[in-house]
Scaffold this motif. Structure first.
Motif, PDB file in Angstrom:
ATOM      1  N   PHE A   1       0.808  -1.208   0.000  1.00 40.68           N
ATOM      2  CA  PHE A   1       0.000   0.000   0.000  1.00 40.68           C
ATOM      3  C   PHE A   1       0.847   1.266   0.000  1.00 40.68           C
ATOM      4  CE2 PHE A   1      -2.780  -3.206   2.147  1.00 40.68           C
ATOM      5  CZ  PHE A   1      -3.581  -3.433   1.037  1.00 40.68           C
ATOM      6  N   ASN A   2       2.145   1.130   0.261  1.00 42.48           N
ATOM      7  CA  ASN A   2       3.039   2.292   0.174  1.00 42.48           C
ATOM      8  C   ASN A   2       3.148   2.810  -1.249  1.00 42.48           C
ATOM      9  OD1 ASN A   2       3.574   2.207   2.911  1.00 42.48           O
ATOM     10  ND2 ASN A   2       5.398   0.938   2.664  1.00 42.48           N
ATOM     11  N   ASN A   3       2.748   1.987  -2.214  1.00 43.13           N
ATOM     12  CA  ASN A   3       2.804   2.396  -3.624  1.00 43.13           C
ATOM     13  C   ASN A   3       1.619   3.265  -4.022  1.00 43.13           C
ATOM     14  OD1 ASN A   3       5.104   0.862  -3.927  1.00 43.13           O
ATOM     15  ND2 ASN A   3       4.018  -0.911  -4.733  1.00 43.13           N
ATOM     16  N   TYR A   4       0.680   3.492  -3.086  1.00 43.86           N
ATOM     17  CA  TYR A   4      -0.523   4.243  -3.415  1.00 43.86           C
ATOM     18  C   TYR A   4      -0.526   5.616  -2.768  1.00 43.86           C
ATOM     19  CZ  TYR A   4      -2.266  -0.309  -4.918  1.00 43.86           C
ATOM     20  OH  TYR A   4      -2.416  -1.523  -5.532  1.00 43.86           O
ATOM     21  N   ALA A   5      -1.095   6.573  -3.488  1.00 44.30           N
ATOM     22  CA  ALA A   5      -1.258   7.934  -2.973  1.00 44.30           C
ATOM     23  C   ALA A   5      -2.743   8.271  -2.960  1.00 44.30           C
ATOM     24  CB  ALA A   5      -0.515   8.925  -3.868  1.00 44.30           C
ATOM     25  N   ILE A   6      -3.196   8.912  -1.881  1.00 42.91           N
ATOM     26  CA  ILE A   6      -4.580   9.381  -1.784  1.00 42.91           C
ATOM     27  C   ILE A   6      -4.541  10.894  -1.901  1.00 42.91           C
ATOM     28  CG2 ILE A   6      -6.639   9.555  -0.348  1.00 42.91           C
ATOM     29  CD1 ILE A   6      -5.788   6.996   1.034  1.00 42.91           C
ATOM     30  N   VAL A   7      -5.279  11.400  -2.886  1.00 44.06           N
ATOM     31  CA  VAL A   7      -5.267  12.840  -3.155  1.00 44.06           C
ATOM     32  C   VAL A   7      -6.695  13.374  -3.115  1.00 44.06           C
ATOM     33  CG1 VAL A   7      -4.650  14.601  -4.863  1.00 44.06           C
ATOM     34  CG2 VAL A   7      -3.231  12.565  -4.615  1.00 44.06           C
ATOM     35  N   LEU A   8      -6.888  14.476  -2.413  1.00 46.06           N
ATOM     36  CA  LEU A   8      -8.176  15.170  -2.409  1.00 46.06           C
ATOM     37  C   LEU A   8      -8.282  15.950  -3.710  1.00 46.06           C
ATOM     38  CD1 LEU A   8     -10.791  16.238  -1.079  1.00 46.06           C
ATOM     39  CD2 LEU A   8      -9.371  17.987   0.025  1.00 46.06           C
ATOM     40  N   LEU A   9      -9.308  15.654  -4.487  1.00 44.93           N
ATOM     41  CA  LEU A   9      -9.490  16.367  -5.752  1.00 44.93           C
ATOM     42  C   LEU A   9      -9.987  17.784  -5.481  1.00 44.93           C
ATOM     43  CD1 LEU A   9     -11.097  13.620  -8.022  1.00 44.93           C
ATOM     44  CD2 LEU A   9      -8.693  14.255  -7.787  1.00 44.93           C
ATOM     45  N   GLN A  10      -9.539  18.695  -6.304  1.00 45.82           N
ATOM     46  CA  GLN A  10      -9.963  20.097  -6.197  1.00 45.82           C
ATOM     47  C   GLN A  10     -11.165  20.315  -7.105  1.00 45.82           C
ATOM     48  OE1 GLN A  10      -8.389  21.994  -3.802  1.00 45.82           O
ATOM     49  NE2 GLN A  10      -7.441  19.991  -3.441  1.00 45.82           N
ATOM     50  N   LYS A  11     -11.853  21.435  -6.927  1.00 45.63           N
ATOM     51  CA  LYS A  11     -13.095  21.711  -7.664  1.00 45.63           C
ATOM     52  C   LYS A  11     -12.926  21.623  -9.181  1.00 45.63           C
ATOM     53  CE  LYS A  11     -15.773  22.758  -4.144  1.00 45.63           C
ATOM     54  NZ  LYS A  11     -16.434  21.619  -3.560  1.00 45.63           N
ATOM     55  N   ASP A  12     -11.771  22.014  -9.713  1.00 41.66           N
ATOM     56  CA  ASP A  12     -11.579  22.024 -11.170  1.00 41.66           C
ATOM     57  C   ASP A  12     -10.946  20.733 -11.710  1.00 41.66           C
ATOM     58  OD1 ASP A  12      -9.220  22.662  -9.872  1.00 41.66           O
ATOM     59  OD2 ASP A  12      -8.577  24.138 -11.346  1.00 41.66           O
ATOM     60  N   ASP A  13     -10.655  19.770 -10.829  1.00 42.88           N
ATOM     61  CA  ASP A  13     -10.121  18.479 -11.275  1.00 42.88           C
ATOM     62  C   ASP A  13     -11.229  17.649 -11.921  1.00 42.88           C
ATOM     63  OD1 ASP A  13      -7.549  18.974 -10.327  1.00 42.88           O
ATOM     64  OD2 ASP A  13      -7.923  18.023  -8.387  1.00 42.88           O
ATOM     65  N   LEU A  14     -10.848  16.829 -12.876  1.00 41.64           N
ATOM     66  CA  LEU A  14     -11.811  15.924 -13.494  1.00 41.64           C
ATOM     67  C   LEU A  14     -12.220  14.847 -12.499  1.00 41.64           C
ATOM     68  CD1 LEU A  14     -10.337  15.342 -17.060  1.00 41.64           C
ATOM     69  CD2 LEU A  14     -12.364  16.669 -16.447  1.00 41.64           C
ATOM     70  N   LEU A  15     -13.507  14.598 -12.417  1.00 41.63           N
ATOM     71  CA  LEU A  15     -13.997  13.548 -11.528  1.00 41.63           C
ATOM     72  C   LEU A  15     -13.791  12.177 -12.188  1.00 41.63           C
ATOM     73  CD1 LEU A  15     -17.266  15.296 -10.366  1.00 41.63           C
ATOM     74  CD2 LEU A  15     -15.259  14.805  -8.960  1.00 41.63           C
ATOM     75  N   PRO A  16     -13.432  11.171 -11.406  1.00 41.40           N
ATOM     76  CA  PRO A  16     -13.187   9.829 -11.954  1.00 41.40           C
ATOM     77  C   PRO A  16     -14.503   9.043 -12.135  1.00 41.40           C
ATOM     78  CG  PRO A  16     -12.723   9.844  -9.617  1.00 41.40           C
ATOM     79  CD  PRO A  16     -13.091  11.259  -9.986  1.00 41.40           C
TER      80      PRO A  16
END
Length: 156
Positions: free
Chosen positions: A2-17
């Motif tokens: 799991f150290n290979n993963y990053a959790i990022v909070l998306l910003q308002k202008d980021d594309l939603l997945p």
């Protein structure tokens, strides 16, 4: 692993997945009812930058945070990522001073219910006819018509 993963909070202008979000919710219209009022986190592989998972967290009130959507890329399911993600969600909620986490899943989705219970959630409410009242088309999972949503809660 799991150290290979990053959790990022998306910003308002980021594309939603939406490709991931649609794995946990039936339609884009249903997702749009909550997604813009939610904090959306994206989990990516630090090396390949591949999307691994996503979660949408919705503030119910000052003490309660709801997991509105949680999805893991299909090829990565069953590898512990869901449990790892729940652990990170608990940490996020605690740091933001929430006292409880809630999540809803179909009352007949025994695999999901079992997953949440193993993670420390307990059932606390049944939303009768949720899927009938909130979706235009009937939704079937494993041949069963979804009607009621079981809500589960975890005290932090």
């Amino acid at each position: 692993m799991f150290n290979n993963y990053a959790i990022v909070l998306l910003q308002k202008d980021d594309l939603l997945p939406f490709d991931l979000l649609l794995m946990a919710d039936e339609t884009e219209a249903a997702i749009r009812k909550y997604i813009f009022q939610s904090e959306v986190y994206l989990v990516t592989d630090k090396i390949s930058h591949e999307k691994v998972a996503t979660v949408a967290l919705f503030k119910i009130d000052d003490t309660t945070l709801e997991i509105k959507n949680i999805a893991i890329a299909e090829k990565l399911r069953g590898k512990g990522i869901g449990s790892w993600l729940i652990s990170n969600i608990k940490q996020i909620a605690t740091l933001q001073h929430y006292k409880s986490l809630i999540v809803g899943t179909p009352d007949c989705a025994f695999q999901q219910i079992n997953f949440y219970q193993k993670a420390g959630f307990t059932p606390f409410m049944l939303k009768k006819n949720f899927f009938i009242d909130n979706y235009e088309e009937p939704i079937y999972e494993n041949g069963t018509l979804l009607k009621d949503m079981l809500m589960l809660k975890m005290v932090l």
